[in-house]
Every structure is written in C-alpha cells, then in structure tokens.
Design an enzyme around this catalytic site. Structure first.
Site, PDB file in Angstrom:
ATOM      1  N   ASN A   8      58.052  84.734  24.815  1.00 24.49           N
ATOM      2  CA  ASN A   8      57.916  83.678  23.801  1.00 24.49           C
ATOM      3  C   ASN A   8      56.444  83.633  23.415  1.00 24.49           C
ATOM      4  OD1 ASN A   8      57.810  81.347  22.287  1.00 24.49           O
ATOM      5  ND2 ASN A   8      58.136  79.957  24.023  1.00 24.49           N
ATOM      6  N   LYS A  10      55.039  81.923  21.181  1.00 21.10           N
ATOM      7  CA  LYS A  10      54.574  80.621  20.668  1.00 21.10           C
ATOM      8  C   LYS A  10      53.750  80.848  19.395  1.00 21.10           C
ATOM      9  CE  LYS A  10      54.925  78.827  25.284  1.00 21.10           C
ATOM     10  NZ  LYS A  10      54.582  77.795  26.241  1.00 21.10           N
ATOM     11  N   HIS A  93      62.924  74.106  22.638  1.00 19.73           N
ATOM     12  CA  HIS A  93      61.816  74.313  23.572  1.00 19.73           C
ATOM     13  C   HIS A  93      61.106  72.982  23.792  1.00 19.73           C
ATOM     14  CE1 HIS A  93      57.973  75.609  25.207  1.00 19.73           C
ATOM     15  NE2 HIS A  93      58.578  76.734  25.560  1.00 19.73           N
ATOM     16  N   GLU A  95      58.163  72.153  23.833  1.00 11.15           N
ATOM     17  CA  GLU A  95      57.071  71.859  22.887  1.00 11.15           C
ATOM     18  C   GLU A  95      57.634  71.321  21.571  1.00 11.15           C
ATOM     19  OE1 GLU A  95      55.214  75.698  23.343  1.00 11.15           O
ATOM     20  OE2 GLU A  95      54.651  75.120  25.377  1.00 11.15           O
ATOM     21  N   GLU A 161      63.123  75.265  31.952  1.00 13.93           N
ATOM     22  CA  GLU A 161      61.671  75.344  31.988  1.00 13.93           C
ATOM     23  C   GLU A 161      61.095  73.971  32.327  1.00 13.93           C
ATOM     24  OE1 GLU A 161      60.108  78.697  29.263  1.00 13.93           O
ATOM     25  OE2 GLU A 161      60.634  77.021  27.977  1.00 13.93           O
ATOM     26  N   GLY A 167      52.756  77.037  31.272  1.00 15.96           N
ATOM     27  CA  GLY A 167      51.358  77.282  30.939  1.00 15.96           C
ATOM     28  C   GLY A 167      50.365  76.708  31.936  1.00 15.96           C
ATOM     29  N   SER A 205      55.313  79.641  33.776  1.00 13.05           N
ATOM     30  CA  SER A 205      54.319  80.400  34.536  1.00 13.05           C
ATOM     31  C   SER A 205      54.876  81.629  35.246  1.00 13.05           C
ATOM     32  CB  SER A 205      53.585  79.481  35.532  1.00 13.05           C
ATOM     33  OG  SER A 205      52.864  78.478  34.824  1.00 13.05           O
TER      34      SER A 205
HETATM   35  P1  PGA Z   1      54.488  80.126  30.210  1.00 11.68           P
HETATM   36  O1  PGA Z   1      55.418  79.553  29.023  1.00 11.68           O
HETATM   37  O2  PGA Z   1      55.134  81.367  30.723  1.00 11.68           O
HETATM   38  O3  PGA Z   1      53.172  80.386  29.549  1.00 11.68           O
HETATM   39  O4  PGA Z   1      54.414  79.066  31.248  1.00 11.68           O
HETATM   40  C1  PGA Z   1      56.806  79.604  29.124  1.00 11.68           C
HETATM   41  C2  PGA Z   1      57.463  78.971  27.918  1.00 11.68           C
HETATM   42  O5  PGA Z   1      57.007  77.919  27.453  1.00 11.68           O
HETATM   43  O6  PGA Z   1      58.457  79.496  27.396  1.00 11.68           O
END
Ligand code: PGA
Length: 245
Positions: A8, A10, A93, A95, A161, A167, A205
């Site tokens: 992903n 983003k 997601h 976000e 998640e 992140g 992560s």
């Molecule tokens: P990350 O993000 O691997 O950077 O933690 C995962 C995601 O938000 O899909």
C-alpha cells in the site's frame, strides 16, 4: 492456500520513483503467492503498463461511494477502476476512516460497487490504541465487520490493521494477532454463513524481519504492507517470503 502480499503505497510515489518498485513486483510475483500493490490513482495506468503481463495484482486505495457516472467532482468510480484492468481496491483503510470520516454506510456502498465491477475489495479494519487499552477492541472490530450484514459476499478479503501498529514500527504481538484473526474469522462466518472463502491479512509495521513469523500464524493469510512496500528490495523479499510460507 496462497499467501497475499499487498503493498500500500499510500500518498507516495512519482513516475520515476515507482519504476524500481513496479519492476521488483513484476519480476518477483509468481504463482505461489498473490502479490500486488495499491497505488495512487494517477499511477494506475503505469502499474498496468508494468504489470499487465506479470503475475502481480494492482489496484487503488479507495473508490467512490457513488455508482455509475455523474456530477461527483473529484470522484473515481469502481467501473473506472475496472477499466484500467486493476483487480483489487482497498476499502475503509483506517486513514480514510480517520481523515475522511468513512463509516459503514459509505463503506457498504463502496464494497458493493467494487464487487459489482468485478473487482476484489480488501476491507480494512482495526482498533486504536485507546480502544485496545480499554479492552473494547473486539467490539470495535465487530462493529466494523457489521458492514457485511445483509450482504451476499461469498468471498471476503479483510486486512486487520491495528491503528497503533501502522507506521509505528510497533507490530502487534503473536497472541494479539492470532486472537484477533480467529475472532474475525468466526465473526465473518456468523455474519456471512455462505462465505466460502475468507482471507484475512495482517497489516501494521510488517517488514522482511518480522514477516516470516507473522505469516505462519493461524488465520493469517498474508500481509498488507505500507512502509516496507516503498523499498524495492524489501518488497521483493516479502514476496519471496510469501511464496515460501
Ligand atoms: P505500515 O502501513 O506497514 O507502514 O505500518 C500499513 C498500512 O497502513 O497498510
């Protein structure tokens, strides 16, 4: 069952910066794993050009809640996504839930349009740190999964998640992942008794140091990878791990 390794990106990338990432995906994707990437809309056609003749999947990170064509400035429909040849779409997601207030009503519309366009929605769920600490994490996930109530969905792909693991470098521990994935699996079966095919990815992560352990856990069918998908070498490594898991 094949593991899924989905990157992903983003809101990252440029035509130039994407080249090594798409090349790594095209070269490493294989029949032993479902490897793919979700890219910002302007790069869907670049992904198509690179990945069309490969074993890789590609797709978008969101889709409009509106169907068909119409006066919805700035929106991109599921049919338009299908038109690019893409196969997967992230829906809900954390976000998007956080910054755009997406709730189950909007998400149910998105899921249904994506499915009607012949694409696979990857529906993201996850609790915040406060919800985990107050012990309401299962109730939160259950409420998010209720988006599937009254839906005919024989095939479901979920990405669990935990928001606090995204992140942050702080991956959920093995017990937390196993417990939540089993919970999600059981809940989905009770909401969608006819669901023949349930895939549950873990995200938060994931990197090439921790993926081997995570991919072995029960009911973990793959990983949704943010940060580590932005490095060609580490993403290639993750695809190889997914193929061997
Ligand atoms: P990350 O993000 O691997 O950077 O933690 C995962 C995601 O938000 O899909």
């Amino acid at each position: 069952m094949k593991k899924w390794i989905i990157g992903n990106w983003k809101m990252n990338g440029s035509l130039n910066a994407n080249l090594p990432l798409l090349r790594a995906l095209a070269e490493n994707a294989n029949d032993a794993c479902c490897a793919g990437v979700t890219v910002p809309y302007p790069y869907l056609m670049q992904a198509q050009a690179f990945l069309n003749n490969s074993k890789a999947l590609w797709g978008a990170q969101d889709v409009s809640r509106f169907d068909g064509n119409g006066a919805y400035t700035g929106e991109v429909s599921a049919a338009m996504l299908a038109d690019t040849g893409c196969r997967i779409v992230l829906v809900g997601h954390s976000e998007r839930r956080r910054y755009f207030g997406e709730d189950n009503t909007a998400l149910a519309q998105k899921i249904s349009h994506v499915r009607a366009a012949g694409l696979t929605p990857i529906v993201c769920v996850g609790e915040t740190l406060a919800e985990r600490q107050s012990g309401t994490h299962q109730a939160v996930i259950e409420a998010q999964l209720n988006v599937f109530k009254n839906m005919e969905a024989p095939e479901v792909v979920i990405a669990y998640e935990p928001v606090w693991a995204i992140g942050t470098g702080e991956v959920a521990d093995e017990d937390q992942i196993t417990a939540m994935h089993s919970f999600i699996y059981a809940k989905l079966l009770s909401i969608l008794p006819k669901a023949a095919n349930i895939t549950i990815l873990y995200g938060g992560s994931v990197n090439s140091d921790n993926a081997a352990t995570i991919l072995k856990l029960e009911h973990v069918d793959g990983a949704l990878v943010g940060g580590a998908s932005l490095n060609a070498d580490s993403f290639a490594k993750l695809i190889r791990m997914g193929s061997e898991a």
